[in-house]
Scaffold this motif. Structure first.
Motif, PDB file in Angstrom:
ATOM      1  N   ALA A 125      -2.009  -1.593  11.311  1.00 13.49           N
ATOM      2  CA  ALA A 125      -1.828  -2.398  10.260  1.00 13.49           C
ATOM      3  C   ALA A 125      -1.987  -1.380   8.904  1.00 13.49           C
ATOM      4  CB  ALA A 125      -2.798  -3.491  10.172  1.00 13.49           C
ATOM      5  N   SER A 126      -1.235  -1.329   7.922  1.00 12.19           N
ATOM      6  CA  SER A 126      -1.075  -0.588   6.621  1.00 12.19           C
ATOM      7  C   SER A 126      -1.211  -1.505   5.480  1.00 12.19           C
ATOM      8  CB  SER A 126       0.173   0.305   6.507  1.00 12.19           C
ATOM      9  OG  SER A 126       1.247  -0.369   6.698  1.00 12.19           O
ATOM     10  N   ALA A 127      -1.887  -1.022   4.453  1.00 17.87           N
ATOM     11  CA  ALA A 127      -1.906  -1.867   3.235  1.00 17.87           C
ATOM     12  C   ALA A 127      -1.978  -0.947   2.194  1.00 17.87           C
ATOM     13  CB  ALA A 127      -3.244  -2.462   3.246  1.00 17.87           C
ATOM     14  N   GLN A 128      -1.404  -1.242   1.117  1.00 18.37           N
ATOM     15  CA  GLN A 128      -1.140  -0.549  -0.404  1.00 18.37           C
ATOM     16  C   GLN A 128      -1.586  -1.547  -1.335  1.00 18.37           C
ATOM     17  OE1 GLN A 128       2.715   0.549   0.519  1.00 18.37           O
ATOM     18  NE2 GLN A 128       2.110   2.647   0.070  1.00 18.37           N
ATOM     19  N   VAL A 129      -2.079  -1.312  -2.194  1.00 20.38           N
ATOM     20  CA  VAL A 129      -2.159  -2.260  -3.579  1.00 20.38           C
ATOM     21  C   VAL A 129      -1.086  -2.468  -4.496  1.00 20.38           C
ATOM     22  CG1 VAL A 129      -3.548  -2.346  -5.525  1.00 20.38           C
ATOM     23  CG2 VAL A 129      -4.708  -1.305  -3.622  1.00 20.38           C
ATOM     24  N   ALA A 153      -7.110  -4.785   6.848  1.00 19.20           N
ATOM     25  CA  ALA A 153      -6.757  -3.478   6.179  1.00 19.20           C
ATOM     26  C   ALA A 153      -6.411  -3.939   4.656  1.00 19.20           C
ATOM     27  CB  ALA A 153      -5.182  -3.419   6.497  1.00 19.20           C
ATOM     28  N   GLY A 154      -6.158  -4.963   4.212  1.00 17.04           N
ATOM     29  CA  GLY A 154      -5.774  -5.243   2.627  1.00 17.04           C
ATOM     30  C   GLY A 154      -7.064  -5.315   2.159  1.00 17.04           C
ATOM     31  N   GLY A 155      -8.171  -5.813   2.661  1.00 23.60           N
ATOM     32  CA  GLY A 155      -9.611  -6.062   2.271  1.00 23.60           C
ATOM     33  C   GLY A 155      -9.877  -4.480   1.897  1.00 23.60           C
ATOM     34  N   ILE A 156      -9.650  -3.554   2.865  1.00 24.72           N
ATOM     35  CA  ILE A 156     -10.257  -2.252   2.708  1.00 24.72           C
ATOM     36  C   ILE A 156      -9.713  -1.791   1.585  1.00 24.72           C
ATOM     37  CG2 ILE A 156     -10.623   0.361   3.741  1.00 24.72           C
ATOM     38  CD1 ILE A 156     -10.640  -1.499   6.482  1.00 24.72           C
TER      39      ILE A 156
END
Length: 150
Positions: free
Chosen positions: A114-118, A66-69
């Protein structure tokens, strides 16, 4: 490049990864602010058969994905007037530098997101914050990932 133009490009690369297919991952939300990757429970993902919980490596891998995307989309999203061949070449050079995973609760549930934010995106490196929840909203893990994007 707009988020809507990036989605097919990133999705194609994501879907070509056999490990993502093995885990049953799919991108369930994609925007310039947030990415969500979902997967369903599978007995092949068990880390502790006595407690029937997810393997820690699965949790960390999903957070990293998720972080990579999110890192890739933030880096590629700054590019304008770039040909698909150049995007593919840039994507091939992007990788995880470091990831930290904090396991908050056992990985129990029927489905997971799974969630991701910059947190920060620079010319060479992006840093993301990731979280994993089950279908009931139980917070299972958090992570911070550093990604080479330039």
């Amino acid at each position: 490049m707009s988020t809507s133009a990036l989605l097919p490009f990133i999705s194609q690369a994501f879907d070509q990864m056999p490990f993502n297919r093995l885990l049953g991952l799919h991108v369930s939300h994609f925007s310039s602010e947030k990415v969500e990757v979902s997967f369903a429970w599978s007995d092949t993902l068990v880390g502790n058969p006595l407690q029937h919980i997810l393997h820690g490596g699965v949790i960390s891998s999903v957070l990293d994905t998720a972080g990579g995307i999110m890192a890739v989309s933030s880096a590629l999203g700054r590019l304008t007037d770039v040909e698909p061949a150049e995007l593919a070449a840039r994507l091939g050079k992007m990788s995880t530098i470091d990831i930290r995973t904090d396991y908050l609760r056992p990985g129990r549930g029927e489905s997971f997101v799974a969630s991701a934010q910059v947190i920060r995106s620079g010319n060479k490196v992006a840093v993301c914050r990731m979280e994993l929840h089950n279908e009931l909203g139980v917070h299972i893990a958090v992570g911070t990932g550093t990604y080479l994007v330039g």
